[in-house]
Design a protein around this motif. Sequence first.
Motif, PDB file in Angstrom:
ATOM      1  N   LEU A   1       0.807  -1.209   0.000  1.00 24.70           N
ATOM      2  CA  LEU A   1       0.000   0.000   0.000  1.00 24.70           C
ATOM      3  C   LEU A   1       0.847   1.268   0.000  1.00 24.70           C
ATOM      4  CD1 LEU A   1      -2.773  -1.069   2.526  1.00 24.70           C
ATOM      5  CD2 LEU A   1      -2.771  -1.259   0.041  1.00 24.70           C
ATOM      6  N   SER A   2       2.127   1.143  -0.204  1.00 26.38           N
ATOM      7  CA  SER A   2       3.007   2.302  -0.201  1.00 26.38           C
ATOM      8  C   SER A   2       3.208   2.820  -1.619  1.00 26.38           C
ATOM      9  CB  SER A   2       4.363   1.945   0.413  1.00 26.38           C
ATOM     10  OG  SER A   2       4.204   1.589   1.768  1.00 26.38           O
ATOM     11  N   ALA A   3       3.714   4.045  -1.732  1.00 23.81           N
ATOM     12  CA  ALA A   3       3.973   4.666  -3.021  1.00 23.81           C
ATOM     13  C   ALA A   3       5.216   5.522  -2.888  1.00 23.81           C
ATOM     14  CB  ALA A   3       2.774   5.512  -3.453  1.00 23.81           C
ATOM     15  N   PRO A   4       5.818   5.947  -3.984  1.00 24.44           N
ATOM     16  CA  PRO A   4       6.976   6.821  -3.899  1.00 24.44           C
ATOM     17  C   PRO A   4       6.644   8.087  -3.124  1.00 24.44           C
ATOM     18  CG  PRO A   4       6.700   5.982  -6.125  1.00 24.44           C
ATOM     19  CD  PRO A   4       5.499   5.570  -5.361  1.00 24.44           C
ATOM     20  N   VAL A   5       7.624   8.646  -2.437  1.00 25.92           N
ATOM     21  CA  VAL A   5       7.408   9.774  -1.548  1.00 25.92           C
ATOM     22  C   VAL A   5       7.535  11.085  -2.315  1.00 25.92           C
ATOM     23  CG1 VAL A   5       8.221  10.962   0.502  1.00 25.92           C
ATOM     24  CG2 VAL A   5       8.211   8.463   0.427  1.00 25.92           C
ATOM     25  N   TYR A   6       6.522  11.933  -2.191  1.00 26.86           N
ATOM     26  CA  TYR A   6       6.568  13.289  -2.733  1.00 26.86           C
ATOM     27  C   TYR A   6       6.297  14.245  -1.584  1.00 26.86           C
ATOM     28  CZ  TYR A   6       6.307  11.012  -7.277  1.00 26.86           C
ATOM     29  OH  TYR A   6       6.551  10.230  -8.358  1.00 26.86           O
ATOM     30  N   ALA A   7       6.581  15.512  -1.777  1.00 31.97           N
ATOM     31  CA  ALA A   7       6.413  16.488  -0.700  1.00 31.97           C
ATOM     32  C   ALA A   7       5.570  17.641  -1.196  1.00 31.97           C
ATOM     33  CB  ALA A   7       7.763  16.977  -0.206  1.00 31.97           C
ATOM     34  N   THR A   8       4.338  17.315  -1.601  1.00 32.72           N
ATOM     35  CA  THR A   8       3.433  18.331  -2.139  1.00 32.72           C
ATOM     36  C   THR A   8       2.391  18.696  -1.093  1.00 32.72           C
ATOM     37  OG1 THR A   8       3.725  17.414  -4.344  1.00 32.72           O
ATOM     38  CG2 THR A   8       1.852  18.881  -4.019  1.00 32.72           C
ATOM     39  N   THR A   9       2.128  19.983  -0.940  1.00 31.01           N
ATOM     40  CA  THR A   9       1.070  20.480  -0.062  1.00 31.01           C
ATOM     41  C   THR A   9      -0.056  21.033  -0.921  1.00 31.01           C
ATOM     42  OG1 THR A   9       2.588  21.026   1.729  1.00 31.01           O
ATOM     43  CG2 THR A   9       0.459  22.136   1.722  1.00 31.01           C
ATOM     44  N   VAL A  10      -1.279  20.620  -0.601  1.00 29.29           N
ATOM     45  CA  VAL A  10      -2.453  21.104  -1.318  1.00 29.29           C
ATOM     46  C   VAL A  10      -3.385  21.755  -0.312  1.00 29.29           C
ATOM     47  CG1 VAL A  10      -4.384  20.502  -2.812  1.00 29.29           C
ATOM     48  CG2 VAL A  10      -2.242  19.232  -2.988  1.00 29.29           C
ATOM     49  N   THR A  11      -3.742  22.985  -0.569  1.00 28.69           N
ATOM     50  CA  THR A  11      -4.645  23.705   0.333  1.00 28.69           C
ATOM     51  C   THR A  11      -5.585  24.565  -0.491  1.00 28.69           C
ATOM     52  OG1 THR A  11      -4.774  25.136   2.282  1.00 28.69           O
ATOM     53  CG2 THR A  11      -3.120  25.687   0.603  1.00 28.69           C
ATOM     54  N   GLY A  12      -6.618  25.084   0.139  1.00 30.40           N
ATOM     55  CA  GLY A  12      -7.563  25.929  -0.570  1.00 30.40           C
ATOM     56  C   GLY A  12      -8.764  26.260   0.293  1.00 30.40           C
ATOM     57  N   LYS A  13      -9.742  26.917  -0.331  1.00 26.50           N
ATOM     58  CA  LYS A  13     -10.931  27.360   0.382  1.00 26.50           C
ATOM     59  C   LYS A  13     -12.169  26.973  -0.417  1.00 26.50           C
ATOM     60  CE  LYS A  13     -12.889  31.426   2.686  1.00 26.50           C
ATOM     61  NZ  LYS A  13     -12.694  32.874   3.006  1.00 26.50           N
ATOM     62  N   VAL A  14     -13.207  26.560   0.297  1.00 24.08           N
ATOM     63  CA  VAL A  14     -14.471  26.162  -0.314  1.00 24.08           C
ATOM     64  C   VAL A  14     -15.539  27.162   0.096  1.00 24.08           C
ATOM     65  CG1 VAL A  14     -16.196  24.350  -0.584  1.00 24.08           C
ATOM     66  CG2 VAL A  14     -13.795  23.738  -0.252  1.00 24.08           C
ATOM     67  N   THR A  15     -16.160  27.797  -0.880  1.00 24.28           N
ATOM     68  CA  THR A  15     -17.216  28.769  -0.614  1.00 24.28           C
ATOM     69  C   THR A  15     -18.442  28.452  -1.457  1.00 24.28           C
ATOM     70  OG1 THR A  15     -16.390  30.279  -2.317  1.00 24.28           O
ATOM     71  CG2 THR A  15     -15.545  30.579  -0.075  1.00 24.28           C
ATOM     72  N   ASP A  16     -19.566  29.095  -1.130  1.00 25.74           N
ATOM     73  CA  ASP A  16     -20.755  28.970  -1.966  1.00 25.74           C
ATOM     74  C   ASP A  16     -20.784  30.107  -2.986  1.00 25.74           C
ATOM     75  OD1 ASP A  16     -21.612  31.234  -0.598  1.00 25.74           O
ATOM     76  OD2 ASP A  16     -22.979  30.125   0.708  1.00 25.74           O
ATOM     77  N   THR A  17     -21.828  30.157  -3.787  1.00 30.36           N
ATOM     78  CA  THR A  17     -21.905  31.162  -4.856  1.00 30.36           C
ATOM     79  C   THR A  17     -22.046  32.577  -4.311  1.00 30.36           C
ATOM     80  OG1 THR A  17     -24.281  30.687  -5.005  1.00 30.36           O
ATOM     81  CG2 THR A  17     -22.824  29.563  -6.566  1.00 30.36           C
ATOM     82  N   ALA A  18     -22.419  32.715  -3.041  1.00 30.09           N
ATOM     83  CA  ALA A  18     -22.522  34.036  -2.416  1.00 30.09           C
ATOM     84  C   ALA A  18     -21.224  34.447  -1.744  1.00 30.09           C
ATOM     85  CB  ALA A  18     -23.669  34.053  -1.409  1.00 30.09           C
ATOM     86  N   GLY A  19     -20.195  33.587  -1.853  1.00 30.49           N
ATOM     87  CA  GLY A  19     -18.904  33.898  -1.259  1.00 30.49           C
ATOM     88  C   GLY A  19     -18.775  33.508   0.196  1.00 30.49           C
ATOM     89  N   GLN A  20     -19.799  32.837   0.759  1.00 25.99           N
ATOM     90  CA  GLN A  20     -19.759  32.419   2.153  1.00 25.99           C
ATOM     91  C   GLN A  20     -19.018  31.087   2.277  1.00 25.99           C
ATOM     92  OE1 GLN A  20     -20.888  34.389   4.737  1.00 25.99           O
ATOM     93  NE2 GLN A  20     -21.104  35.830   3.019  1.00 25.99           N
ATOM     94  N   PRO A  21     -18.201  30.931   3.332  1.00 24.67           N
ATOM     95  CA  PRO A  21     -17.453  29.676   3.489  1.00 24.67           C
ATOM     96  C   PRO A  21     -18.389  28.493   3.730  1.00 24.67           C
ATOM     97  CG  PRO A  21     -17.248  31.034   5.460  1.00 24.67           C
ATOM     98  CD  PRO A  21     -17.928  31.887   4.421  1.00 24.67           C
ATOM     99  N   VAL A  22     -17.999  27.343   3.197  1.00 23.14           N
ATOM    100  CA  VAL A  22     -18.737  26.096   3.410  1.00 23.14           C
ATOM    101  C   VAL A  22     -17.960  25.274   4.429  1.00 23.14           C
ATOM    102  CG1 VAL A  22     -19.628  23.993   2.360  1.00 23.14           C
ATOM    103  CG2 VAL A  22     -19.672  26.154   1.080  1.00 23.14           C
ATOM    104  N   ALA A  23     -18.471  25.185   5.637  1.00 20.21           N
ATOM    105  CA  ALA A  23     -17.796  24.434   6.698  1.00 20.21           C
ATOM    106  C   ALA A  23     -18.214  22.968   6.661  1.00 20.21           C
ATOM    107  CB  ALA A  23     -18.127  25.032   8.055  1.00 20.21           C
ATOM    108  N   GLY A  24     -17.300  22.078   7.009  1.00 17.70           N
ATOM    109  CA  GLY A  24     -17.600  20.652   7.089  1.00 17.70           C
ATOM    110  C   GLY A  24     -17.643  19.942   5.765  1.00 17.70           C
ATOM    111  N   ALA A  25     -17.232  20.605   4.668  1.00 17.48           N
ATOM    112  CA  ALA A  25     -17.191  19.930   3.367  1.00 17.48           C
ATOM    113  C   ALA A  25     -16.069  18.895   3.371  1.00 17.48           C
ATOM    114  CB  ALA A  25     -16.983  20.943   2.254  1.00 17.48           C
ATOM    115  N   GLU A  26     -16.307  17.776   2.702  1.00 17.01           N
ATOM    116  CA  GLU A  26     -15.334  16.687   2.633  1.00 17.01           C
ATOM    117  C   GLU A  26     -14.535  16.808   1.338  1.00 17.01           C
ATOM    118  OE1 GLU A  26     -15.823  12.082   3.647  1.00 17.01           O
ATOM    119  OE2 GLU A  26     -16.690  12.608   1.715  1.00 17.01           O
ATOM    120  N   VAL A  27     -13.220  16.871   1.467  1.00 17.18           N
ATOM    121  CA  VAL A  27     -12.335  16.977   0.306  1.00 17.18           C
ATOM    122  C   VAL A  27     -11.504  15.698   0.223  1.00 17.18           C
ATOM    123  CG1 VAL A  27     -10.601  18.366  -0.882  1.00 17.18           C
ATOM    124  CG2 VAL A  27     -12.220  19.472   0.691  1.00 17.18           C
ATOM    125  N   LYS A  28     -11.540  15.028  -0.953  1.00 21.30           N
ATOM    126  CA  LYS A  28     -10.799  13.778  -1.146  1.00 21.30           C
ATOM    127  C   LYS A  28      -9.837  13.923  -2.310  1.00 21.30           C
ATOM    128  CE  LYS A  28     -14.326  10.498   0.509  1.00 21.30           C
ATOM    129  NZ  LYS A  28     -15.128   9.309   0.164  1.00 21.30           N
TER     130      LYS A  28
END
Length: 819
Positions: free
Chosen positions: A15-42
């Motif tokens: 279940l292992s894979a080659p090691v990379y050092a990438t960071t992924v981040t961001g923000k989830v909002t609705d169409t009105a620009g309000q943050p969406v809390a508790g959204a699941e990101v996969k």
Amino acid sequence: MKMRSLLSLSIAGLLSAPVYATTVTGKVTDTAGQPVAGAEVKIEGSRRVAFTDENGVYRFDDVKQPHIHLHVYSSNFIHGDNDLGDVDTDQNVDFVLKPASVENIVVTANALQSSVLESVTPVTVIGAEKLRKIEAPTLGETLKNAPGVHSTYFGPVSSSPVIRGNDGPRVKIVQNGLDVSDVSRVGPDHNVATSLASATQVEVLRGPATLQYGSGAIGGVVNVVDKRIPQYQLDGVEGEAETSYSTVNNGSYTRADVTGGSGNIVWHVDGFYRDTDNADIPGFASIDPSEDEPNGELESSAMETRNVVAGLSYVAEEGYFGFAVEQLDNEYGVPGHGHEDEHDEHDEEHDELDGNHEDEEHEGGEGVLLDVDMTRYQAAGEWHSPIQGLTNLKFAAAYTDYQHAEIEDGEPGTVFTNESSDIRLSAYHEEVNGWHGVFGVQFNHSDYNAVGEEAFTPGNTTSSYALYVIEQKNVGDVTFELGGRLERTTLDADASEIELEVLQEAHEGEEHDEDHEGEEHEEHAVAFTFPDYDFTSVSLSAGANWEYQEGHSIAVTLSRSERAPSQQELFSAGQHLATQSYEVGLVFDMDDEGHIEETLKGVKEEVSTNLDLTFRKFTGDWGYSVSFFYNQADDYIYQTSTGLIALTEHEEHDEDEAVEEEHDEHGNEEGLPVYYFQQADADIWGFEAETYVDLSDSLRLTVFGDYIRAEVEDDNLPRTPPMRFGSELSYVNDGLSADVGFTWYDEQNNVASFETTTDGYTLVNASVQYEFATQNIDWVVFARGDNLTDEEARVHTSFLKDQAPLPGRNFTMGVRALF
């Protein structure tokens, strides 16, 4: 210890894979620009999951794969995704989600796991919160208010889902995608051996779903999804517990499920205990009650159930492997099943002659108990990006050892056993010219046996092997889906003998005198040795979902499905006391007088051509989902009444006495009617619809309805659900929620020639719950009322509609704790 260490290292290495050092981040909002809390990101092809905080921000550190494809899920929004491709630097990826006015849940029963709103085929998903509100002791009663779904209702202790008029072998019941492997498809008095205690959702696929689940799913699929095999890492412990009480049957119900983990090891335990008395009903159980039948009580409807599940998983970033064990002990009565009741007077006369009759309550009045014992072992795993070209490899397997004994007078009468294995391996491939999909193999083996008076089918084994492929492609606003399945099914039955003694009436219109002139007895016993029955089933489907404007879509599916007959349809040869009939299977050549030839008939596969058209609106303050379907079936397998009466064991004991007692005190014929499985072309069509409107931020009005019409040759198919219409007004504000609604069932006059009509009825229900928090525990106090008007309701889809109405007025009260 050394072997355990080697095993752990082997799994970790796979279940292992080659090691990379990438960071992924961001923000989830609705169409009105309000943050969406508790959204699941996969991250696709990974076990990595992140949830957005109160500001809508998510973050992945040390992502160990070069190709990154993100998916964002939130039940109140249309799902989002972004394929970044191969990257080797840190990424900042924001999402703007469009709001959805209905709960948008991922459908795990769909091979490509699209959401409810993206699905090409009609599907209903009941989430955990709603499931807790409507959960009943049986699966059929829990799901019966979903559009297009009814219940076989064999009393409150046993019922299976009826999907678009299909039940039994045409509806596949699966737990986490694998067959439940009980004997509920054989008889309506056999309860579905699946637990809802820790279910996170229940998925109902309406219409043919044979591509992934096999020819037994020609009518639809019900998939119960639970947490028995953990799939994601968890540091700490979480869970819930509940206890409740029901007034209609003095019922107590207690359940708990707990999941915990540390590092790569995650475990899960859940269980429940249910104990009820006989159910209260309005009036008598029977339409034509006997003198000693109790008023206000459905006899033989008590149940006592224990169920425990334990699971353990090893979860790494690039995959997981886990297993679970389940133990079910269930003892329940079966209303209307007590054949002692039909012959009490006859038996008592013989007891008196033998000097054995005692002046005490006859035990036969207690009916029949079913004592179920099931052990189920289940394993599952995923390996992301195992080789170039494959994004995912899934494995799932289950072995089930099922047994139930029918207890009569304290002694086992008939014992049913079923040992079954179900194994599935699926491979998901990278996009090829825009097409992505899955191909797989499945093996299923069942070893069924029944010994005793009600063993109306011989012992047999059923084996099937299948290959399937499902492909999907997005072109603008249209999602296209194609699929196919090739399945080979072999049935091998033990040699058996039919002993059929029928009482033939004088021809219609002839007058019977006191000596029963014109009657004769035809006794026939034939021994058979069955050849192996082999069927090759080919199923194909094509569909598309077009979002022609934002929040509006049309989905159309055309499928051609082939189904191999079930062992019951092929080999039935005896009295089936649960359905109060004598069944004769397809392979037997029987004439109009009940004479069975020594040679066996040929049998064809059932071929169904199905067209589904679904309209959806899922944004704004109102919306709808409407599906129209038409199913044309060649060589449809169904039971028809022969007009013959088979003398049961009691009548056969003394033929002269059986003739004299041909009619009981109500003037009805004794013995069991003979039903013969046959094949003919059939047409089934109808619609199901659900619409909603938000009256305010706190109030929602929901209206639903469905209609089914089913015909075969010049007759109607039996037990077709009546037209139905319902409505619910729900209120949600802070921690308080409540709803009140009704469901109206029309009378059913479109009946088979041997059926009687069923009166319509209206059920009124209501519920309320309040949520509050104390320290680290969220509490839910709830109450629910069912059939508030205490109406007598008889279910047309039930074999017991004239003997077992729905329970009367019921109030359920309880408390739930989440931690």
